[in-house]
Motif scaffolding. Sequence first.
Motif, PDB file in Angstrom:
ATOM      1  N   PHE A   4      -1.691  -8.341  25.671  1.00  0.00           N
ATOM      2  CA  PHE A   4      -3.128  -8.135  25.571  1.00  0.00           C
ATOM      3  C   PHE A   4      -3.791  -9.207  26.141  1.00  0.00           C
ATOM      4  N   ARG A   5      -4.933  -8.830  26.968  1.00  0.00           N
ATOM      5  CA  ARG A   5      -5.835  -9.875  27.464  1.00  0.00           C
ATOM      6  C   ARG A   5      -6.911 -10.595  26.376  1.00  0.00           C
ATOM      7  N   ASN A   6      -7.252  -9.322  25.432  1.00  0.00           N
ATOM      8  CA  ASN A   6      -8.043  -9.951  24.270  1.00  0.00           C
ATOM      9  C   ASN A   6      -7.428  -9.294  22.927  1.00  0.00           C
ATOM     10  N   ALA A   7      -8.051  -9.793  21.818  1.00  0.00           N
ATOM     11  CA  ALA A   7      -7.622  -9.264  20.559  1.00  0.00           C
ATOM     12  C   ALA A   7      -8.614  -9.408  19.624  1.00  0.00           C
ATOM     13  N   ILE A   8      -9.070  -8.013  19.136  1.00  0.00           N
ATOM     14  CA  ILE A   8      -9.959  -8.162  17.887  1.00  0.00           C
ATOM     15  C   ILE A   8      -9.000  -7.969  16.942  1.00  0.00           C
ATOM     16  N   VAL A   9      -8.869  -8.859  15.775  1.00  0.00           N
ATOM     17  CA  VAL A   9      -7.835  -8.904  14.798  1.00  0.00           C
ATOM     18  C   VAL A   9      -8.092  -8.411  13.365  1.00  0.00           C
ATOM     19  N   TYR A  10      -7.531  -7.313  12.879  1.00  0.00           N
ATOM     20  CA  TYR A  10      -7.803  -6.766  11.509  1.00  0.00           C
ATOM     21  C   TYR A  10      -6.744  -6.697  10.648  1.00  0.00           C
ATOM     22  N   ARG A  11      -6.970  -7.060   9.435  1.00  0.00           N
ATOM     23  CA  ARG A  11      -5.953  -6.899   8.344  1.00  0.00           C
ATOM     24  C   ARG A  11      -5.812  -5.303   8.298  1.00  0.00           C
ATOM     25  N   PHE A  12      -4.536  -4.899   8.195  1.00  0.00           N
ATOM     26  CA  PHE A  12      -4.385  -3.443   8.084  1.00  0.00           C
ATOM     27  C   PHE A  12      -3.236  -3.218   6.914  1.00  0.00           C
ATOM     28  N   GLU A  13      -3.914  -2.226   6.089  1.00  0.00           N
ATOM     29  CA  GLU A  13      -3.067  -1.679   4.937  1.00  0.00           C
ATOM     30  C   GLU A  13      -2.565  -0.069   5.397  1.00  0.00           C
ATOM     31  N   PRO A  14      -1.524  -0.020   5.738  1.00  0.00           N
ATOM     32  CA  PRO A  14      -0.602   1.347   5.755  1.00  0.00           C
ATOM     33  C   PRO A  14      -0.548   1.981   4.741  1.00  0.00           C
ATOM     34  N   THR A  15      -0.747   3.374   4.830  1.00  0.00           N
ATOM     35  CA  THR A  15      -0.651   4.319   3.659  1.00  0.00           C
ATOM     36  C   THR A  15       1.110   4.490   3.632  1.00  0.00           C
ATOM     37  N   PRO A  16       1.400   4.756   2.412  1.00  0.00           N
ATOM     38  CA  PRO A  16       2.979   5.022   2.076  1.00  0.00           C
ATOM     39  C   PRO A  16       3.502   5.980   3.132  1.00  0.00           C
ATOM     40  N   GLY A  17       4.680   5.864   3.650  1.00  0.00           N
ATOM     41  CA  GLY A  17       5.414   6.788   4.431  1.00  0.00           C
ATOM     42  C   GLY A  17       4.714   6.649   5.985  1.00  0.00           C
ATOM     43  N   PHE A  18       4.127   5.513   6.418  1.00  0.00           N
ATOM     44  CA  PHE A  18       3.559   5.422   7.650  1.00  0.00           C
ATOM     45  C   PHE A  18       4.302   5.005   8.641  1.00  0.00           C
ATOM     46  N   THR A  19       4.744   5.896   9.598  1.00  0.00           N
ATOM     47  CA  THR A  19       5.906   5.761  10.638  1.00  0.00           C
ATOM     48  C   THR A  19       5.235   6.070  11.859  1.00  0.00           C
ATOM     49  N   PRO A  20       5.940   5.594  13.094  1.00  0.00           N
ATOM     50  CA  PRO A  20       5.699   6.075  14.432  1.00  0.00           C
ATOM     51  C   PRO A  20       5.465   7.314  14.586  1.00  0.00           C
ATOM     52  N   GLU A  21       6.423   8.330  13.915  1.00  0.00           N
ATOM     53  CA  GLU A  21       6.334   9.796  13.894  1.00  0.00           C
ATOM     54  C   GLU A  21       5.097  10.358  13.238  1.00  0.00           C
ATOM     55  N   SER A  22       4.731  10.025  12.203  1.00  0.00           N
ATOM     56  CA  SER A  22       3.571  10.464  11.262  1.00  0.00           C
ATOM     57  C   SER A  22       2.220   9.848  12.283  1.00  0.00           C
ATOM     58  N   LEU A  23       2.295   8.903  12.664  1.00  0.00           N
ATOM     59  CA  LEU A  23       1.076   8.721  13.459  1.00  0.00           C
ATOM     60  C   LEU A  23       1.054   9.322  14.976  1.00  0.00           C
ATOM     61  N   ALA A  24       2.055   9.573  15.336  1.00  0.00           N
ATOM     62  CA  ALA A  24       2.136  10.296  16.712  1.00  0.00           C
ATOM     63  C   ALA A  24       1.560  11.852  16.169  1.00  0.00           C
ATOM     64  N   LEU A 248     -13.468 -15.519  14.921  1.00  0.00           N
ATOM     65  CA  LEU A 248     -11.729 -15.475  15.203  1.00  0.00           C
ATOM     66  C   LEU A 248     -11.247 -14.239  16.093  1.00  0.00           C
ATOM     67  N   SER A 249     -12.164 -13.791  16.926  1.00  0.00           N
ATOM     68  CA  SER A 249     -11.639 -13.045  18.096  1.00  0.00           C
ATOM     69  C   SER A 249     -10.771 -13.752  19.172  1.00  0.00           C
ATOM     70  N   LEU A 250      -9.936 -13.198  19.762  1.00  0.00           N
ATOM     71  CA  LEU A 250      -8.959 -14.080  20.907  1.00  0.00           C
ATOM     72  C   LEU A 250      -9.344 -13.600  22.319  1.00  0.00           C
ATOM     73  N   HIS A 251      -9.518 -14.243  23.194  1.00  0.00           N
ATOM     74  CA  HIS A 251      -9.973 -13.869  24.214  1.00  0.00           C
ATOM     75  C   HIS A 251      -9.099 -14.622  25.623  1.00  0.00           C
ATOM     76  N   ARG A 252      -8.946 -14.185  26.753  1.00  0.00           N
ATOM     77  CA  ARG A 252      -8.217 -14.425  27.855  1.00  0.00           C
ATOM     78  C   ARG A 252      -6.955 -14.868  27.367  1.00  0.00           C
ATOM     79  N   LEU A 253      -6.302 -14.143  26.604  1.00  0.00           N
ATOM     80  CA  LEU A 253      -4.968 -14.326  26.008  1.00  0.00           C
ATOM     81  C   LEU A 253      -3.824 -14.280  27.258  1.00  0.00           C
ATOM     82  N   ARG A 254      -3.210 -15.704  27.692  1.00  0.00           N
ATOM     83  CA  ARG A 254      -2.101 -15.361  28.419  1.00  0.00           C
ATOM     84  C   ARG A 254      -0.988 -16.035  27.994  1.00  0.00           C
TER      85      ARG A 254
END
Length: 304
Positions: A4-24, A248-254
């Motif tokens: 990522f070149r930039n990043a806006i960062v969030y705390r994230f609380e996934p729901t139970p059973g959150f998987t790549p398949e359920s997200l897809a 607390l946003s991150l910019h020009r990440l390298r």
Amino acid sequence: MLWFRNAIVYRFEPTPGFTPESLADALSEHPFTPCGSQELSRSGWSPPIKEADELLVFSSNGFMLINLLQEERILPGSVVRDALEERIALIEAEQSRKVYRKEKLQLKDEIILDLLPRSFTRRRHTHALLLPQQGWLLVDASSHKRAEELLNQLRQALGSLKVQLIQTRIQADKVMTAWVRGEAMPRGWTLGEECELRDPMTEGSKISIKGQELLCDEITAHLEAGMLVKRLALEWQQQIQLVLHEDLSLHRLRLCDEYREQLEADTPEEILAARDTELARMGLEYARLLPELTAAFGGEDVQR
């Protein structure tokens, strides 16, 4: 290389059973389709990795990469104004009457509908990295508005989305100001050669410094006069360089050159295996970086 070149960062609380398949599955209900002939814009979910164009979620080691694709028609205001003026002049000349505001608005709408099918379109990709086990969500965007656009689309797809911008116990500008005044920095962190100073008492008072040593008498004098550091170039663990903003946003990440070369040397040659390795590394780097970043500012303020 995935990064990522930039990043806006969030705390994230996934729901139970959150998987790549359920997200897809959720994203597949809102796929990207191009703008219709009379549409100004359209957005939807698109494969984040071009080498895996059948996957709406590319995952590795529990880290998930997604991509919001937005398309908008380019219809410059000057083109609409010129066409409107021509139409008004023609009507007034042929019908010997004045065209007033209400009719002008109607004519403008007709012109836009006429021009839209012939206009060019442009597309914009916005990627997000989800770290459900660690509770982070990062959007590769330089503005909060663009990050919120992705979150709103994700919330619509999932039905609900528990996210919150990271908050720390100590304001970032106060800590960054102390570092530039020479106070000890946490282990692993070093100053870069760029910062922005602002006077909190005078709107518009700003000084940008680039390419020079920050621990100097000139900058110290500005800080003693009451200016605060609002963004600051930093290096972490001799591995990642970034510009940190007061929100607390991150910019020009390298990645630092030597570290990047080391990672590239260890990357598999087969393209999908390489992307899988790169995603795992990116997720692991942020999983290490973010706790140390928040700790540098007194830890997370979970009560906000």
